[in-house]
Design an enzyme around this catalytic site. Structure first.
Site, PDB file in Angstrom:
ATOM      1  N   CYS A 112       0.837  -1.209   0.000  1.00  0.00           N
ATOM      2  CA  CYS A 112       0.000   0.000   0.000  1.00  0.00           C
ATOM      3  C   CYS A 112       0.876   1.265   0.000  1.00  0.00           C
ATOM      4  O   CYS A 112       1.496   1.557  -1.003  1.00  0.00           O
ATOM      5  CB  CYS A 112      -1.005  -0.031   1.154  1.00  0.00           C
ATOM      6  N   HIS A 222      -3.782  -5.025   0.627  1.00  0.00           N
ATOM      7  CA  HIS A 222      -3.240  -5.377   1.946  1.00  0.00           C
ATOM      8  C   HIS A 222      -3.247  -6.893   2.129  1.00  0.00           C
ATOM      9  O   HIS A 222      -4.135  -7.433   2.804  1.00  0.00           O
ATOM     10  CB  HIS A 222      -4.056  -4.698   3.055  1.00  0.00           C
ATOM     11  N   GLU A 224      -1.543  -8.657   4.048  1.00  0.00           N
ATOM     12  CA  GLU A 224      -1.374  -9.080   5.453  1.00  0.00           C
ATOM     13  C   GLU A 224      -2.727  -9.339   6.122  1.00  0.00           C
ATOM     14  O   GLU A 224      -2.808 -10.123   7.069  1.00  0.00           O
ATOM     15  CB  GLU A 224      -0.553  -8.040   6.237  1.00  0.00           C
TER      16      GLU A 224
END
Ligand code: MN
Length: 247
Positions: A112, A222, A224
């Protein structure tokens, strides 16, 4: 993989203001690196970026996390009123670390804001605000009430390179991603190419274009927040750790 798990440095932003100054990093980044077999090492900023770059020798890879906007002065533009959450010390720190990592061929995954910073550090430019610059684009911003792992749009791979290798996919294949950004890559840096785009044409991934170059990948979404439930997103962190484990 070597006997010692690779050490992945994750730079932090400036301390938050308050009665007690604190550094902060989303726990999901740490969990994703552990799950991939690496050891995350949180790296606070230093007033002297040169000293910080010297410490890069202690690590095997670099992960750039999300956060606020990078100051547009670092890509030759004046900031519009829509730029938000700036942290000059973090910008300077991370730009120095990314440039050093690229020079050394240190494996690098950036997420990001990190993807945007990678773009800037290597000489590219951003759209300061997608809705303003590209009025016909999708709304890529976080929508209130939606979970962080909400799959907002697809991205299509358009380069047979590091992202495709990491995901085990080919050109034209699509994956669903979350989306919490209002900026995006405009002009990729020299030596880099757009690795994936959203259906509106917005660049969603950036990578070093040469097939034999070091691992340097930025994704606008994202992973994660998706890695624990979507194995293809965990594979991005495994790719970083695997490359970091190579001598
Ligand atoms: Mn998006």
């Amino acid at each position: 993989m070597s006997a010692c798990p690779p050490l992945i440095a994750i730079p932090l932003g400036s301390p938050t203001d308050g009665a007690t100054s604190l550094y902060a990093l989303g726990a999901a980044y740490v969990a994703a690196i552990y799950a991939a077999g690496g050891v995350p090492v949180l790296l606070p900023p230093d007033d002297d970026p040169t000293a910080l770059v010297a410490r890069l020798d202690a690590f095997d890879g670099l992960l750039l996390a999300g956060g606020g906007d990078v100051l547009p002065e670092f890509y030759g533009q004046s900031a519009t009123a829509l730029v938000q959450g700036v942290d000059r010390a973090r910008d300077l720190t991370e730009i120095a670390l990314v440039q050093a990592a690229l020079e050394r061929g240190m494996p690098l995954l950036s997420i990001c804001r990190g993807a945007q910073l990678l773009c800037i550090a290597a000489g590219g430019t951003l759209h300061q605000d997608i809705q303003t610059n590209l009025p016909c684009a999708l709304d890529h911003r976080h929508q209130p009430g939606r979970p962080r792992d909400h799959l907002s749009h697809t991205v299509a791979l358009e380069h047979s390179g590091q992202l495709a290798w990491a995901l085990g996919l080919g050109v034209g294949d699509e994956v669903h991603v979350n989306s919490r950004h209002h900026q995006a890559v405009d002009t990729p840096p020299p030596d880099f190419c757009a690795a994936a785009r959203a259906p509106d044409g917005v660049i969603e991934a950036l990578e070093l274009a040469s097939s034999n170059s070091a691992f340097a990948l930025g994704v606008q979404w994202h992973p994660e927040d998706l890695a624990s439930r979507h194995d293809c997103m965990a594979s991005l962190f495994r790719a970083l750790v695997r490359r970091a484990a190579q001598p």
